[in-house]
Design an enzyme around this catalytic site. Structure first.
Site, short mmCIF file in Angstrom:
data_model
loop_
_atom_site.label_atom_id
_atom_site.label_comp_id
_atom_site.label_asym_id
_atom_site.label_seq_id
_atom_site.Cartn_x
_atom_site.Cartn_y
_atom_site.Cartn_z
N ALA A 147 0.87 -1.18 0.00
CA ALA A 147 0.00 0.00 0.00
C ALA A 147 0.90 1.22 0.00
O ALA A 147 2.08 1.14 0.37
CB ALA A 147 -0.89 -0.02 1.23
N GLY A 157 0.73 -4.97 1.14
CA GLY A 157 -0.55 -5.02 0.43
C GLY A 157 -0.41 -5.68 -0.94
O GLY A 157 -1.37 -6.25 -1.46
N GLU A 216 -0.64 -9.28 -0.22
CA GLU A 216 -2.04 -9.55 0.15
C GLU A 216 -2.94 -9.54 -1.09
O GLU A 216 -3.87 -10.35 -1.20
CB GLU A 216 -2.52 -8.51 1.18
CG GLU A 216 -1.81 -8.70 2.52
CD GLU A 216 -2.07 -7.55 3.47
OE1 GLU A 216 -1.88 -6.38 3.07
OE2 GLU A 216 -2.45 -7.81 4.62
N GLU A 270 5.42 -5.07 6.87
CA GLU A 270 4.79 -3.97 7.60
C GLU A 270 5.41 -3.75 8.98
O GLU A 270 5.47 -2.64 9.49
CB GLU A 270 3.28 -4.24 7.78
CG GLU A 270 2.47 -4.15 6.49
CD GLU A 270 2.39 -5.46 5.73
OE1 GLU A 270 3.20 -6.38 5.99
OE2 GLU A 270 1.50 -5.55 4.85
N1 DAK Z 1 4.66 3.19 -0.72
C1 DAK Z 1 5.04 4.36 -1.29
N2 DAK Z 1 6.12 4.49 -2.07
C2 DAK Z 1 6.88 3.39 -2.27
C3 DAK Z 1 6.55 2.13 -1.70
C4 DAK Z 1 5.37 2.06 -0.90
N3 DAK Z 1 4.94 0.92 -0.36
N4 DAK Z 1 7.49 1.24 -2.07
C5 DAK Z 1 8.36 1.90 -2.86
N5 DAK Z 1 7.98 3.20 -2.98
C6 DAK Z 1 8.65 4.25 -3.75
C7 DAK Z 1 9.90 4.72 -3.02
O1 DAK Z 1 9.58 5.67 -2.03
C8 DAK Z 1 10.69 5.31 -4.18
O2 DAK Z 1 10.13 6.57 -4.49
P1 DAK Z 1 11.08 7.88 -4.67
O3 DAK Z 1 11.88 7.98 -3.43
O4 DAK Z 1 11.91 7.53 -5.89
O5 DAK Z 1 10.11 8.99 -4.90
C9 DAK Z 1 10.35 4.38 -5.34
O6 DAK Z 1 9.12 3.75 -4.97
C10 DAK Z 1 11.42 3.31 -5.55
O7 DAK Z 1 11.64 2.65 -4.30
P2 DAK Z 1 13.09 2.48 -3.65
O8 DAK Z 1 13.98 3.60 -4.04
O9 DAK Z 1 12.87 2.22 -2.19
O10 DAK Z 1 13.57 1.14 -4.41
P3 DAK Z 1 14.58 0.02 -3.88
O11 DAK Z 1 14.80 -0.88 -5.06
O12 DAK Z 1 15.74 0.63 -3.18
O13 DAK Z 1 13.76 -0.78 -2.76
C11 DAK Z 1 11.80 -1.92 -1.84
C12 DAK Z 1 12.62 -1.52 -3.13
C13 DAK Z 1 10.53 -2.57 -2.35
C14 DAK Z 1 12.60 -2.93 -1.03
C15 DAK Z 1 11.52 -0.63 -1.02
O14 DAK Z 1 10.95 0.37 -1.88
C16 DAK Z 1 10.58 -0.88 0.13
O15 DAK Z 1 10.98 -1.37 1.18
N6 DAK Z 1 9.31 -0.47 -0.04
C17 DAK Z 1 8.32 -0.54 0.99
C18 DAK Z 1 7.87 -1.96 1.19
C19 DAK Z 1 6.86 -2.04 2.32
O16 DAK Z 1 7.13 -1.72 3.48
N7 DAK Z 1 5.62 -2.45 1.99
C20 DAK Z 1 4.57 -2.53 2.92
C21 DAK Z 1 3.82 -1.20 2.99
S1 DAK Z 1 2.48 -1.21 4.19
C22 DAK Z 1 -5.17 -1.79 3.75
C23 DAK Z 1 -4.71 -2.44 2.64
C24 DAK Z 1 -3.37 -2.73 2.51
C25 DAK Z 1 -2.49 -2.35 3.51
C26 DAK Z 1 -2.95 -1.71 4.61
C27 DAK Z 1 -4.28 -1.43 4.74
N8 DAK Z 1 -6.52 -1.48 3.90
C28 DAK Z 1 -7.47 -2.04 2.99
C29 DAK Z 1 -6.91 -0.52 4.90
C30 DAK Z 1 -1.09 -2.60 3.31
C31 DAK Z 1 -0.10 -1.97 3.96
C32 DAK Z 1 1.23 -2.03 3.35
O17 DAK Z 1 1.44 -2.60 2.32
#
Ligand code: DAK
Length: 257
Positions: A65, A108, A111, A131
């Site tokens: 997400a 997400g 999921e 997360e």
């Molecule tokens: N959200 C926003 N931006 C993201 C992102 C994310 N989840 N993942 C990557 N990006 C963005 C980065 O900020 C970056 O943007 P800029 O800085 O260039 O503007 C760009 O995408 C490229 O990412 P990286 O520079 O970080 O790329 P790397 O290759 O170095 O790393 C990575 C890739 C996938 C390992 C890293 O980006 C990362 O750790 N991303 C976050 C992964 C994460 O924590 N995912 C879980 C998020 S929480 C719900 C439904 C769903 C959910 C909750 C509620 N409801 C229905 C209410 C779900 C929650 C989640 O998923």
């Protein structure tokens, strides 16, 4: 449609939905998920479509997400926005959905993959529920579906550490149907879709409904609990710190508050 591309009848009776926010690794913002919901509702009504494939791009199915969209939200904001109704509507799609996954399928994104009915993975695919690293927990079914898919011990490990599963591991733990070289994942998804699309759409839909019933009988209770707990993480300083740190590209300092 700004964040997805829909091609009806890419092959006879097969439609393709491509998630299309490549710069953000297909981070699932609310608009993107609403577009997916609207597309699925349209395709469900379209007699020329029998099977739906959802894919991202080579680098990412979806990295979760959109953290930037959630970072400042309070528990009450999250409750009132009620993104879950969109996800619930997606879950109600009657036609079979195949996820064709390459690169990241995280949070997400993972999921979303598990909400689909079958999964074809490129050898580059990476699955995970990270997360915990940003101070929250899976919110769209991860604690329930991952546990049912791969078993309690491995689900605990992945969700409590945020570690990723490689495509090979995901196959070993039965999270995906098949792993293929990265040039082939979309082709393989189409092969599977075309095979199903030749069969009775009525029987296919009823079979899907029945399999899901066995899978979901106890799911509602689990999802309700998971939702409350997900909202609750937004009452913590750790969630604020974790998401802020991600946006500022630094290591989070969690205080347990
Ligand atoms: N959200 C926003 N931006 C993201 C992102 C994310 N989840 N993942 C990557 N990006 C963005 C980065 O900020 C970056 O943007 P800029 O800085 O260039 O503007 C760009 O995408 C490229 O990412 P990286 O520079 O970080 O790329 P790397 O290759 O170095 O790393 C990575 C890739 C996938 C390992 C890293 O980006 C990362 O750790 N991303 C976050 C992964 C994460 O924590 N995912 C879980 C998020 S929480 C719900 C439904 C769903 C959910 C909750 C509620 N409801 C229905 C209410 C779900 C929650 C989640 O998923």
């Amino acid at each position: 449609m700004e964040f997805i591309k829909v091609t009806e009848q890419k092959e006879p009776f097969v439609a393709l939905i491509e998630l299309n926010r490549p710069k953000e690794l297909n981070a699932l913002n609310r608009q993107l998920m609403e577009e997916v919901r609207d597309a699925l509702q349209q395709l469900d009504k379209n007699d020329l479509v029998r099977v739906i494939i959802i894919t991202g791009n080579e680098q990412a199915f979806a990295a979760g997400a959109d953290i930037k969209q959630m970072a400042d939200k309070t528990a009450i904001d999250m409750l009132m926005i009620d993104q879950f109704s969109t996800w619930d509507q997606i879950r109600k799609t009657k036609k079979p959905i195949i996820a064709a996954v390459s690169g990241f399928a995280l949070g997400g994104g993972c999921e979303f993959v598990m909400t689909c009915d079958m999964v074809i993975a490129s050898e580059t695919a990476k699955f995970g529920q990270p997360e915990i690293k940003i101070g929250t927990i899976p919110g769209a079914g991860g604690t329930q579906r991952l546990t049912k898919a791969i078993g309690k011990a491995k689900a605990m490990e992945l969700i409590l550490t945020g570690r990723f599963l490689s495509a090979e591991e995901a196959f070993f733990y039965r999270l995906v149907n098949k792993v293929v070289p990265k040039e082939m994942y979309l082709y393989e998804a189409f092969q599977l879709a075309k095979e199903i699309a030749q069969l009775s759409p009525v029987a296919v839909q009823l079979a899907k409904e029945s399999i899901n019933r066995s899978f979901e009988t106890h799911l509602d209770e689990g999802l309700t609990l998971e939702r409350k707990n997900f909202y609750l993480t937004f009452a913590s300083e750790d969630q604020k710190e974790g998401m802020k740190a991600f946006v500022e590209k630094r290591k989070p300092d969690f205080k347990g508050k």
